[in-house]
Motif scaffolding. Structure first.
Motif, short mmCIF file in Angstrom:
data_model
loop_
_atom_site.label_atom_id
_atom_site.label_comp_id
_atom_site.label_asym_id
_atom_site.label_seq_id
_atom_site.Cartn_x
_atom_site.Cartn_y
_atom_site.Cartn_z
N THR A 6 0.85 -1.20 0.00
CA THR A 6 0.00 0.00 0.00
C THR A 6 0.88 1.24 0.00
OG1 THR A 6 -1.71 -1.18 1.24
CG2 THR A 6 -1.85 1.24 1.18
N TYR A 205 0.63 -2.29 -10.87
CA TYR A 205 -0.02 -1.82 -9.66
C TYR A 205 -1.25 -1.01 -10.03
CZ TYR A 205 2.86 2.57 -10.11
OH TYR A 205 3.48 3.72 -10.54
N VAL A 246 -1.14 -1.02 -4.48
CA VAL A 246 -2.25 -0.08 -4.64
C VAL A 246 -1.80 1.25 -4.05
CG1 VAL A 246 -4.67 0.41 -4.17
CG2 VAL A 246 -3.92 -1.96 -4.39
N LEU A 264 -6.57 5.60 3.06
CA LEU A 264 -5.73 4.42 2.88
C LEU A 264 -6.36 3.19 3.52
CD1 LEU A 264 -2.25 6.09 3.49
CD2 LEU A 264 -2.99 5.01 1.36
N ILE A 267 -9.03 1.96 1.25
CA ILE A 267 -8.44 1.26 0.11
C ILE A 267 -8.05 -0.16 0.50
CG2 ILE A 267 -6.35 1.20 -1.33
CD1 ILE A 267 -6.59 4.28 -1.50
N ARG A 268 -7.42 -0.32 1.67
CA ARG A 268 -7.05 -1.66 2.12
C ARG A 268 -8.30 -2.52 2.31
NH1 ARG A 268 -3.73 1.51 5.68
NH2 ARG A 268 -1.55 1.55 4.99
#
Length: 443
Positions: A6, A205, A246, A264, A267-268
């Motif tokens: 990440t 990615y 990502v 973030l 996103i995870r």
């Protein structure tokens, strides 16, 4: 391809916050914004901690009709070496047009513009990417872009275009799920269909970013929170393939660090949510099956004939001229959308010039933006943003737009300081000697 994890786009405005953020495995930096011999201390510290840094180019114009500029490729390779990067990325876009292929003045877009999904454009792009691959010391990945406009007469979908590109060149793909959402809103393209057609084994990615919608048009701003539809596309992608990395992109209007950390986490979570899908692919360690550098010369059309480059050059020049120079819209384009794109390009020019020459907005105050947009209507950019800032100042000084003596004097001082081969000295005697020399040389 190594696992990246990440990451977040490194920008000077959030450099300190990025260093303190937990769970940052890697960062991406705009290649043109770093100098190989003088890397920012923040990037040096991140590298010393083992954080991977990937350079992301924005100016090669691999989708343009001309072959990649050797000087730009050398500069990009130098940045790769300075950052110790495992790969380098660029865009499937054109950023300039005109020049020798069209016997017309060269024009700069100042932005990434879509290439037509045609055989001509694909042939040219494949050869340009092979040239870039030969010049770069690490693998290259190329990114799908967001678009406000569609080319008439396209022969392929985005997925088909990208599949053929990867198959013929062995290039890796940087998939921007925010751009898939943008193209869904602006061009009615189904992101799920695009993902289904992509060669996901070529994935390097993923980019994730925010934007906003205005009058039915989605603007990929990189200045707003990531919306739910973009996260949903990320989940769909993660259900099909395990992404090596990502990354969250944010270019301006930076929020507090806590808000970025929240994005973030989202996103995870989106990746984890997609990770349970059946039949999930694994990204291979080499080029897509059946491709590679040895096979790349055996593409369906081989090296494009010069006539294909010329056809593409004429089409791209006509479009860019309509967008930045006010010439008539080429046949088949949506004139309303061209107007939206033209205004977006002018606005971006104003924003970037304000960053390159921050003194001008300070001098002009609230009058900066309307004055610049008026200037941009009749003055297309031809030689980058720094030259654009100087030309804008010249336009103000010669056009009589500066009625206030103090403002005119400040703009004139700014222009004189930056337009010569060397900075102006603050000592009057030295300045007088230089001015006298200029006069004598003109005789």
């Amino acid at each position: 391809m190594e696992r990246l994890g990440t990451g977040i786009g490194w920008r000077p405005e959030i450099a300190d916050a990025v260093e303190r953020m937990p769970g940052i495995d890697w960062v991406e930096v705009v290649a043109e914004n770093v100098c190989p011999g003088h890397l920012p201390e923040s990037l040096r510290r991140l590298r010393e901690r083992g954080v991977t840094v990937v350079p992301h180019g924005v100016s090669l114009g691999l989708g343009g009709a001309e072959r990649p500029d050797a000087g730009r490729l050398t500069a990009l390779a130098e940045r790769v070496e300075a950052l110790g990067a495992p790969l380098v990325t660029e865009h499937i876009a054109f950023v300039r047009a005109g020049g020798p292929l069209t016997a017309s003045p060269r024009l700069e877009a100042g932005h990434l513009l879509p290439v037509p999904r045609t055989r001509d454009a694909l042939d040219v792009l494949c050869e340009n990417i092979r040239i870039a691959q030969d010049a770069l010391p690490v693998p290259l990945a190329v990114e799908n872009i967001a678009a406000l406009i569609s080319w008439p007469g396209e022969e392929m979908t985005e997925g088909q275009f990208l599949y053929d590109l990867a198959d013929r060149t062995g290039v890796r793909l940087l998939i921007d799920v925010a751009n898939l959402h943008t193209n869904h809103v602006n061009r009615a393209e189904d992101p799920a269909e695009a993902l289904a057609e992509l060669p996901l084994e070529a994935l390097a990615y993923v980019h994730v970013a925010g934007g906003f919608e205005r009058d039915g048009v989605w603007h990929d701003s990189h200045a707003h929170p990531v919306p739910r539809p973009v996260l949903d596309i990320l989940t769909d992608l993660a259900s099909r393939v395990s992404p090596p990395g990502v990354l969250l992109e944010r270019d301006e209007n930076f929020p507090e660090p806590g808000e970025l950390e929240g994005e973030l986490r989202a996103i995870r979570d989106a990746v984890e949510k997609g990770g349970g899908g059946a039949g999930r692919a694994t990204v291979s360690q080499g080029p897509p099956s059946g491709t590679g550098r040895a096979a790349s010369s055996e593409g369906s059309a081989g090296a494009p004939a010069e006539v294909a480059r010329q056809r593409l050059a004429l089409a791209q020049t006509a479009l860019l001229s309509a967008l930045v120079a006010g010439t008539p819209a080429p046949e088949g384009f949506d004139r309303v959308r061209l107007g939206v794109q033209a205004r977006a390009l002018a606005g971006k020019r104003a924003d970037v010039v304000a960053k390159v020459a921050p003194e001008l907005p300070l001098i002009l105050g609230a009058g900066y933006r309307p004055a610049f947009l008026t200037y941009a209507q009749g003055s297309p950019m031809t030689d980058g943003y720094r030259r654009d800032a100087l030309t804008f100042a010249e336009h103000l000084l010669l056009g009589g737009a500066l009625t206030e003596a103090r403002t005119r004097r400040q703009v004139r001082e700014w222009w004189l300081e930056r337009s010569g081969p060397a900075p102006r000295s603050r000592r009057p005697a030295v300045r007088l000697a230089r001015a006298t020399r200029k006069v004598l040389l003109r005789r």
